[in-house]
Enzyme design. Structure first.
Site, PDB file in Angstrom:
ATOM      1  CG  ASN A   1      -2.177  -0.827   0.992  1.00 19.85           C
ATOM      2  OD1 ASN A   1      -2.536  -1.118  -0.143  1.00 19.85           O
ATOM      3  ND2 ASN A   1      -2.830  -1.227   2.065  1.00 19.85           N
TER       4      ASN A   1
ATOM      5  CB  CYS B   1      -6.981  -2.737   8.820  1.00 20.92           C
ATOM      6  SG  CYS B   1      -8.682  -2.139   8.796  1.00 20.92           S
ATOM      7  CB  SER B   2      -6.822  -0.979   4.220  1.00 21.64           C
ATOM      8  OG  SER B   2      -5.821  -1.955   3.971  1.00 21.64           O
TER       9      SER B   2
ATOM     10  N   GLY C   1     -10.006   0.851   8.110  1.00 19.38           N
ATOM     11  CA  GLY C   1     -10.406   0.934   9.507  1.00 19.38           C
ATOM     12  C   GLY C   1     -11.833   0.540   9.786  1.00 19.38           C
TER      13      GLY C   1
ATOM     14  NE  ARG D   1     -15.990  -5.555   4.041  1.00 17.17           N
ATOM     15  CZ  ARG D   1     -15.698  -4.759   3.027  1.00 17.17           C
ATOM     16  NH1 ARG D   1     -16.408  -4.820   1.907  1.00 17.17           N
ATOM     17  NH2 ARG D   1     -14.690  -3.903   3.104  1.00 17.17           N
TER      18      ARG D   1
ATOM     19  CG  ASN E   1      -7.109  -9.453   1.584  1.00 20.01           C
ATOM     20  OD1 ASN E   1      -7.734 -10.496   1.437  1.00 20.01           O
ATOM     21  ND2 ASN E   1      -6.130  -9.105   0.759  1.00 20.01           N
ATOM     22  CB  ILE E   2     -12.579  -8.575   2.821  1.00 19.29           C
ATOM     23  CG1 ILE E   2     -12.212  -7.885   1.493  1.00 19.29           C
ATOM     24  CG2 ILE E   2     -12.639  -7.561   3.956  1.00 19.29           C
ATOM     25  CD1 ILE E   2     -13.269  -6.904   1.006  1.00 19.29           C
TER      26      ILE E   2
ATOM     27  CG  ASP F   1     -13.717  -4.688   6.538  1.00 18.33           C
ATOM     28  OD1 ASP F   1     -14.921  -4.788   6.804  1.00 18.33           O
ATOM     29  OD2 ASP F   1     -13.306  -4.327   5.418  1.00 18.33           O
ATOM     30  NE  ARG F   2      -7.461  -6.219   7.340  1.00 19.73           N
ATOM     31  CZ  ARG F   2      -6.652  -6.236   6.276  1.00 19.73           C
ATOM     32  NH1 ARG F   2      -5.751  -7.203   6.166  1.00 19.73           N
ATOM     33  NH2 ARG F   2      -6.732  -5.313   5.344  1.00 19.73           N
TER      34      ARG F   2
END
Length: 632
Positions: free
Chosen positions: A250, A338-339, A341, A384, A275-276, A343-344
């Site tokens: 990234n 995370c990326s 903010g 999701r 990741n997802i 999800d994880r």
């Protein structure tokens, strides 16, 4: 109803994937909201209800000599394998379901049709039941270090954040604004949880737009303000939940992670949660293992290992444990991202809150936690969970993983959670059902634009009204502790059969020791309640008052005394309920008297034995109450 080509098909066979002998013959109905399969037998009538929004996929299989098969897979891990006698009927049902389970607009979701017979005042109170501001107040905000800010009240600073934020008191408006511009999608560092005892905080944000060598003075000042808000530690942890390789990739795209040379007093940590897309693939592999008809032990264990699912659950748990230890033991604040903010970051922050704060282990507390960390902070539930006909690559079981982490914790600490696994499964099913408005949309701003508070109802009052179904009889308030310290050794992670095989009727019912204990404690409480009532009636009949020193009251006093025992400061994962599990079922946790006894011989929750064949049948499911009139 315009999408339904054939509303009723008779002589449809429901196949059992374990044995052909247990396959059923019945009638299939399609309504505006549900698929209903009515199984006709000589003595009973069973109905299987499937909400259209629960359907994940519909697959028309190759024509066979027995008929035309249709396979329906659900997001709740239910499978329906139907066999039609006529190919035309199969095609009509297939075409109808394709349109019904994939709505294009939010207004077509079930929540906009559902009415639980509440007036407008009840609807308003339902939406106001859970308040993030009240939770901030419970933590002790505002105080000398943190304040509740309305700087994002119009969602101008960050469109995916809530309108109310927790910010360091020392951070100026210029610092907050500049930090937001330097963070992906404007998701600046804000408060997630404040620990009153250690004065350490958990904060969350998205990745910085640092690229290879960019920096932002305001963002550096923001992290310094977070550090200064904790007088008990000279540094803060910055936790990137991604694998390091992903974060470095990234950087090449102008994003990345914080450069420790530019930020004073930070300690950087990667956690390595995938990741997802990896999680979506992992769940698919897990479900393939669950759907095997008669696997050998070797094939089953190999498939479970190759799916990587439990390995991913362990990664999330490891990150949550790291945060809890940092806050509780090192008294250090933590910034998590995370990326983007949502999800994880949501997984890890909410799990850490659960470990640190016993309030979130209660029935209402878990609602508050989900509302705060997931709904208000912009977890993209619509994307999701695939509520609409949209990009399938956006779907991922992020929230399912969080619920499983909670369940895994309940297996290590069976006495510290007020709720049972049925509560977690019900929340999971409701997320995909779209029956209530809580999980529709991707952020608070979208929900306000859709006027969900005016057009739909909240799930939380429904769960509280039925909380007796979700109470854990082993719950002991005396075992509440400041922090849980679970073991994350591989041997402590289990396959969650109650979730992923919830609808498999062909499996042999096997009760665990804990299930047997729950049944015994529930029976004991019911027996004591009945005896108390009979004693009262007898006293009234004799014209005397019940003896206050009788055996029932004495037993109740003993229970009350046991509940007032001082709680240990920390609950370890090695056998907190050993006396109960080893056979001492004399003491019953608070709330057990409201628990309903479960009959493990009964069919799944959406099947109903109905004896009447001629009169209207009122069927109450977990998602609706509808009247079905069977034609004679």
């Amino acid at each position: 109803m315009e999408h339904i080509i054939t509303p009723k098909v008779e002589n449809v066979k429901l196949l059992n994937r374990y044995t052909e002998k247990k396959s059923a013959l019945g009638t299939l109905y399609l309504t505006a909201t549900h698929l209903i399969y009515v199984e006709q037998t000589s003595n009973t009538r069973k109905e299987t209800w499937v909400l259209h929004h629960h359907i994940l996929s519909v697959e028309k299989l190759l024509l066979t000599a027995s008929g035309c098969p249709l396979l329906i897979r659900c997001k709740t891990f239910q499978h329906l394998h139907l066999l039609f006698q006529k190919e035309r009927d199969c095609q009509d049902v297939y075409q109808s379901l394709l349109r019904l389970f994939q709505p294009v607009k939010e207004e077509e979701l079930y929540a906009f049709l559902y009415n639980p017979h509440q007036n407008e005042e009840e609807r308003r109170r339902g939406w106001e039941l859970i308040s993030v501001v009240n939770d901030f107040n419970r933590m002790g905000l505002s105080n000398d270090y943190w304040e509740i800010s309305h700087i994002n009240k119009n969602f101008e600073m960050c469109s995916t954040y809530p309108s109310i934020l927790g910010l360091p008191k020392s951070a100026s408006v210029a610092t907050v604004t500049g930090s937001a511009k330097f963070r992906s999608r404007g998701r600046l560092p804000v408060l997630s949880y404040y620990h009153k005892d250690t004065k350490a905080a958990i904060c969350r944000c998205s990745q910085p737009l640092s690229g290879l060598n960019s920096r932002c003075v305001e963002d550096e000042q923001m992290l310094q303000a977070i550090s200064q808000a904790n007088p008990n530690s000279p540094f803060i942890y910055v936790v990137d939940t991604r694998p390091k390789l992903n974060a470095m990739a990234n950087r090449a795209a102008g994003k990345g992670y914080e450069n420790e040379d530019n930020y004073s007093n930070i300690r950087f940590q990667f956690q390595g949660i995938e990741n997802i897309h990896v999680m979506r693939s992992s769940l698919q592999k897990l479900l393939e293992v669950c759907s095997m008809k008669s696997p050998s032990m070797s094939d089953y264990l190999t498939g479970l290992e190759n799916s990587g699912w439990l390995r991913h659950i362990k990664s999330v748990m490891d990150a949550g444990v790291f945060l809890a230890k940092a806050v509780c033991e090192e008294r250090a604040s933590v910034l998590v991202h995370c990326s983007d903010g949502w999800d994880r970051t949501a997984q890890v922050c909410s799990l850490a809150c659960l470990l640190l704060d016993p309030y979130y282990r209660t029935i209402k507390g878990l609602m508050v936690l989900i509302e705060k960390e997931w709904i208000s902070f912009g977890h993209k539930f619509s994307h999701r969970c695939g509520h609409l006909d949209s990009d399938p690559k956006e779907a991922s079981p992020v929230f399912t993983q969080f619920l499983e982490c909670v369940w895994q914790l309940s297996q290590q600490f069976p006495c510290v959670f007020e709720f049972n696994e049925h509560y977690l499964i019900e929340i999971h099913d409701q997320v995909y059902a779209c029956q209530y408005g809580n999980f529709i949309g991707n952020c608070q701003k979208e929900r306000l634009d859709m006027r969900l508070h005016e057009k739909t109802f909240s799930l939380w009052p429904h769960l509280l009204e039925n909380q007796h179904q979700y109470r854990n009889p082993l719950y002991r308030r005396s075992l509440e502790s400041t922090v849980l310290r679970p073991s994350t050794l591989p041997l402590h992670f289990k396959f969650w059969c109650g979730m992923y095989n919830h609808y498999d009727r062909g499996m042999h019912p096997k009760q665990s020791v804990l299930d047997t204990l729950l049944t015994l404690t529930q029976r004991q409480v019911e027996g004591e309640r009945t005896m108390t009532e009979l004693q009262r009636q007898l006293a009234v009949a004799d014209g005397v008052l019940p003896d206050p020193a009788g055996p029932i009251n004495t037993h109740a006093d003993q229970n009350n005394q046991s509940e007032k025992m001082p709680a240990p400061p920390v609950v370890q994962s090695n056998g907190s309920c050993a006396p109960l599990i080893n056979g001492n079922v004399k003491e019953v946790g608070p709330g057990a008297e409201n628990s309903n006894q479960e009959d493990r011989e009964e069919p799944a929750a959406n099947e109903h034995d109905l004896s009447s064949k001629d009169k209207p049948v009122f069927v109450e499911t977990e998602h609706s109450k509808e009247e079905v009139q069977e034609s004679s």
